[in-house]
Scaffold this motif. Structure first.
Motif, PDB file in Angstrom:
ATOM      1  N   THR A 220       0.835  -1.201   0.000  1.00 55.18           N
ATOM      2  CA  THR A 220       0.000   0.000   0.000  1.00 55.18           C
ATOM      3  C   THR A 220       0.872   1.254   0.000  1.00 55.18           C
ATOM      4  O   THR A 220       0.577   2.235  -0.701  1.00 55.18           O
ATOM      5  CB  THR A 220      -0.931   0.006   1.222  1.00 55.18           C
ATOM      6  OG1 THR A 220      -1.753  -1.159   1.196  1.00 55.18           O
ATOM      7  CG2 THR A 220      -1.824   1.235   1.211  1.00 55.18           C
ATOM      8  N   THR A 221       1.953   1.242   0.764  1.00 54.07           N
ATOM      9  CA  THR A 221       2.888   2.380   0.761  1.00 54.07           C
ATOM     10  C   THR A 221       3.491   2.576  -0.618  1.00 54.07           C
ATOM     11  O   THR A 221       3.621   3.709  -1.105  1.00 54.07           O
ATOM     12  CB  THR A 221       4.007   2.143   1.800  1.00 54.07           C
ATOM     13  OG1 THR A 221       3.432   2.011   3.092  1.00 54.07           O
ATOM     14  CG2 THR A 221       4.997   3.304   1.791  1.00 54.07           C
ATOM     15  N   THR A 224       0.801   4.042  -3.004  1.00 54.97           N
ATOM     16  CA  THR A 224       0.478   5.458  -2.780  1.00 54.97           C
ATOM     17  C   THR A 224       1.604   6.392  -3.221  1.00 54.97           C
ATOM     18  O   THR A 224       1.407   7.604  -3.286  1.00 54.97           O
ATOM     19  CB  THR A 224       0.178   5.701  -1.285  1.00 54.97           C
ATOM     20  OG1 THR A 224       1.277   5.247  -0.488  1.00 54.97           O
ATOM     21  CG2 THR A 224      -1.081   4.977  -0.867  1.00 54.97           C
ATOM     22  N   GLY A 301      -4.055  -2.311  -2.371  1.00 51.69           N
ATOM     23  CA  GLY A 301      -3.194  -1.138  -2.222  1.00 51.69           C
ATOM     24  C   GLY A 301      -3.437  -0.089  -3.290  1.00 51.69           C
ATOM     25  O   GLY A 301      -3.532   1.114  -2.992  1.00 51.69           O
ATOM     26  N   LEU A 304      -6.815   1.766  -2.846  1.00 56.75           N
ATOM     27  CA  LEU A 304      -6.751   2.842  -1.853  1.00 56.75           C
ATOM     28  C   LEU A 304      -6.051   4.069  -2.423  1.00 56.75           C
ATOM     29  O   LEU A 304      -6.449   5.206  -2.162  1.00 56.75           O
ATOM     30  CB  LEU A 304      -6.029   2.359  -0.598  1.00 56.75           C
ATOM     31  CG  LEU A 304      -6.763   1.358   0.296  1.00 56.75           C
ATOM     32  CD1 LEU A 304      -5.929   1.040   1.528  1.00 56.75           C
ATOM     33  CD2 LEU A 304      -8.124   1.893   0.718  1.00 56.75           C
ATOM     34  N   SER A 308      -7.765   8.148  -3.217  1.00 53.74           N
ATOM     35  CA  SER A 308      -7.223   9.204  -2.365  1.00 53.74           C
ATOM     36  C   SER A 308      -6.711  10.355  -3.227  1.00 53.74           C
ATOM     37  O   SER A 308      -6.170  10.134  -4.318  1.00 53.74           O
ATOM     38  CB  SER A 308      -6.081   8.660  -1.494  1.00 53.74           C
ATOM     39  OG  SER A 308      -6.530   7.578  -0.701  1.00 53.74           O
ATOM     40  N   ALA A 314      -4.080   9.015   1.715  1.00 54.01           N
ATOM     41  CA  ALA A 314      -3.875   7.592   1.431  1.00 54.01           C
ATOM     42  C   ALA A 314      -3.227   6.882   2.610  1.00 54.01           C
ATOM     43  O   ALA A 314      -3.607   5.756   2.959  1.00 54.01           O
ATOM     44  CB  ALA A 314      -3.015   7.440   0.179  1.00 54.01           C
ATOM     45  N   GLU A 315      -2.253   7.518   3.243  1.00 56.08           N
ATOM     46  CA  GLU A 315      -1.568   6.901   4.386  1.00 56.08           C
ATOM     47  C   GLU A 315      -2.513   6.731   5.572  1.00 56.08           C
ATOM     48  O   GLU A 315      -2.536   5.673   6.211  1.00 56.08           O
ATOM     49  CB  GLU A 315      -0.357   7.746   4.781  1.00 56.08           C
ATOM     50  CG  GLU A 315       0.770   7.707   3.743  1.00 56.08           C
ATOM     51  CD  GLU A 315       1.903   8.654   4.112  1.00 56.08           C
ATOM     52  OE1 GLU A 315       1.727   9.434   5.075  1.00 56.08           O
ATOM     53  OE2 GLU A 315       2.945   8.609   3.436  1.00 56.08           O
ATOM     54  N   SER A 318      -5.179   4.030   4.600  1.00 58.96           N
ATOM     55  CA  SER A 318      -4.619   2.677   4.564  1.00 58.96           C
ATOM     56  C   SER A 318      -4.315   2.154   5.966  1.00 58.96           C
ATOM     57  O   SER A 318      -4.553   0.976   6.262  1.00 58.96           O
ATOM     58  CB  SER A 318      -3.348   2.652   3.712  1.00 58.96           C
ATOM     59  OG  SER A 318      -2.354   3.488   4.264  1.00 58.96           O
ATOM     60  N   THR A 319      -3.804   3.029   6.834  1.00 60.37           N
ATOM     61  CA  THR A 319      -3.529   2.606   8.218  1.00 60.37           C
ATOM     62  C   THR A 319      -4.807   2.157   8.912  1.00 60.37           C
ATOM     63  O   THR A 319      -4.848   1.106   9.570  1.00 60.37           O
ATOM     64  CB  THR A 319      -2.888   3.754   9.016  1.00 60.37           C
ATOM     65  OG1 THR A 319      -1.663   4.132   8.393  1.00 60.37           O
ATOM     66  CG2 THR A 319      -2.630   3.334  10.453  1.00 60.37           C
ATOM     67  N   ILE A 322      -6.195  -1.185   7.142  1.00 57.50           N
ATOM     68  CA  ILE A 322      -5.355  -2.360   7.363  1.00 57.50           C
ATOM     69  C   ILE A 322      -5.462  -2.847   8.808  1.00 57.50           C
ATOM     70  O   ILE A 322      -5.570  -4.050   9.064  1.00 57.50           O
ATOM     71  CB  ILE A 322      -3.890  -2.054   7.000  1.00 57.50           C
ATOM     72  CG1 ILE A 322      -3.751  -1.869   5.488  1.00 57.50           C
ATOM     73  CG2 ILE A 322      -2.969  -3.179   7.477  1.00 57.50           C
ATOM     74  CD1 ILE A 322      -2.383  -1.390   5.046  1.00 57.50           C
TER      75      ILE A 322
END
Length: 403
Positions: A220-221, A224, A301, A304, A308, A314-315, A318-319, A322
């Protein structure tokens, strides 16, 4: 210093979605874990009943009456099946265990002999089994405890002293009322799943749970990061090249796939070296499961990232998602501790399907045909989210070009 403080606060407040997510995240987590971890009501009862298979081999009036008593408990949901069917369901991980009323159960009560009463279960549910034993024993003691105790005492007295008069019987009944019945009914247990496994159950949980959580965060990181490229103008320069817009996204997905393979390879090699994890068990199915897991995580990922507007959004999103998925899906809290409604929500998480597939391969030793439906769910989820992400990415590219 004050100016820098004002600037940072102003930037934080201006991004409304990030602001909302920052304030909402702790509230959601408190509500989620508070709801999950209150496994019992104030009166000690479970929020949702335990589903218990029951096999009645005796088919007597007593066994039928006791099954009705168990079914009337708000903490138990009785499902009557034949013994062969119950063992198959337990081995496939559908239920915890089966309570078997053996042949001669009613006669054993009348003859004051040991009761043919047994629970066959999956050793993966040891903690839940203990609660189940307590619930069953309590209900049986409340129903037939005094009858069994009276029969034991009277038969022993008659054996030792012969016939007894009514006054002696009255004293015996008074004595029975003062005796603790807790150890009267012995409920034998027999594990039928997990005894022949070489891999420790907790190790399977640790590897599968950790692998999917770390994969979700890392991919995901990476996904994004495409938002950062849009914000710093890299996307605009790439659009001026011969590359097609979708080629940019596919390139990102390909690199995400490579990163996921490297990450999982390191984790599994570490597990083999340190914990002697036998990865060769049903190895082709394992490889297909890893591929399906990566596809599902990539789809998640990039989806998301596609919905965004900024990297910060997005961060935060996602946090939140998840952590919630990991909690509901069984990575953080065992599923049996959750209310029934939460167990149903687990079906909508990647974690659930990955962890249960690992159990199917390394704990239950199920054949490929039994595991294939779970793998199909992961592949379908990943492909669907990837298709949606591509469509959203194209719309974003059009807006960039128009501006």
């Amino acid at each position: 210093m004050i100016r820098l403080f004002k600037k940072d606060i102003l930037l934080f407040v201006q991004d409304k979605r990030s602001l909302l997510m920052s304030l909402l995240l702790p509230l959601v987590l408190i509500a989620l874990f508070g709801f999950i971890l209150q496994g019992n009501n104030d009166d000690g009862n479970r929020l949702s009943p335990i589903k218990l298979l029951v096999c009645d081999e005796d088919v007597s009036e007593t066994s039928k009456a006791l099954i009705s008593v168990l079914d009337s408990s708000e903490n138990l949901e009785v499902i009557q099946v034949n013994c062969a069917q119950s063992l198959d369901l337990i081995n496939r991980g559908k239920y915890i265990g089966v309570l078997i009323f053996g042949h001669g159960f009613q006669d054993s009560i009348e003859l004051n002999s040991p009761l043919p009463l047994e629970i066959k279960y999956d050793r993966a549910h040891e903690l839940e089994l203990r609660l189940l034993q307590s619930l069953i024993t309590k209900r049986l003691l409340d129903t037939i405890g005094n009858t069994i105790l009276s029969g034991h005492v009277k038969s022993n007295v008659e054996r030792m002293y012969g016939d007894v008069d009514p006054e002696m019987l009255r004293l015996i009944d008074q004595l029975n009322a003062s005796i603790n019945l807790d150890d009267l009914i012995v409920l034998r247990t027999n594990s039928i799943v997990g005894e022949r496994k070489k891999i420790n159950l907790n190790l399977i949980q640790a590897i599968a749970g950790t692998a999917v959580i770390m994969l979700l965060f890392s991919i995901t990181t990476h996904a994004t990061s495409i938002i950062s490229e849009k914000e710093n103008g890299t996307i605009n320069r790439l659009l001026c090249s011969p590359l097609k817009p979708t080629s940019i996204l596919f390139g990102k997905m390909l690199s995400a796939f490579f990163i996921a393979v490297c990450q999982l390879t390191v984790m599994f090699l570490f597990s083999i070296a340190v914990f002697n994890f036998d990865i060769t068990i049903n190895f082709p199915t394992f490889i297909l499961l890893v591929f399906a897991t990566i596809v599902a995580v990539i789809g998640f990922g990039f989806f998301l990232a596609a919905i965004s507007n900024t990297r910060q959004q997005a961060e935060n999103l996602s946090t939140l998602v998840i952590i919630v998925m990991s909690a509901i899906g069984g990575s953080m809290v065992p599923l049996f501790m959750m209310p029934e409604i939460m167990e149903k929500f687990a079906l909508f998480t990647v974690n659930y399907w990955v962890i249960q597939s690992f159990y199917d391969i390394y704990w239950r030793l199920l054949p490929f045909s039994e595991i294939l439906p779970r793998i199909f769910v992961l592949l379908f989820t990943g492909v669907t989210l990837i298709v949606i992400s591509i469509a959203l990415f194209r719309q974003n590219i059009k807006r960039i070009v128009q501006t």
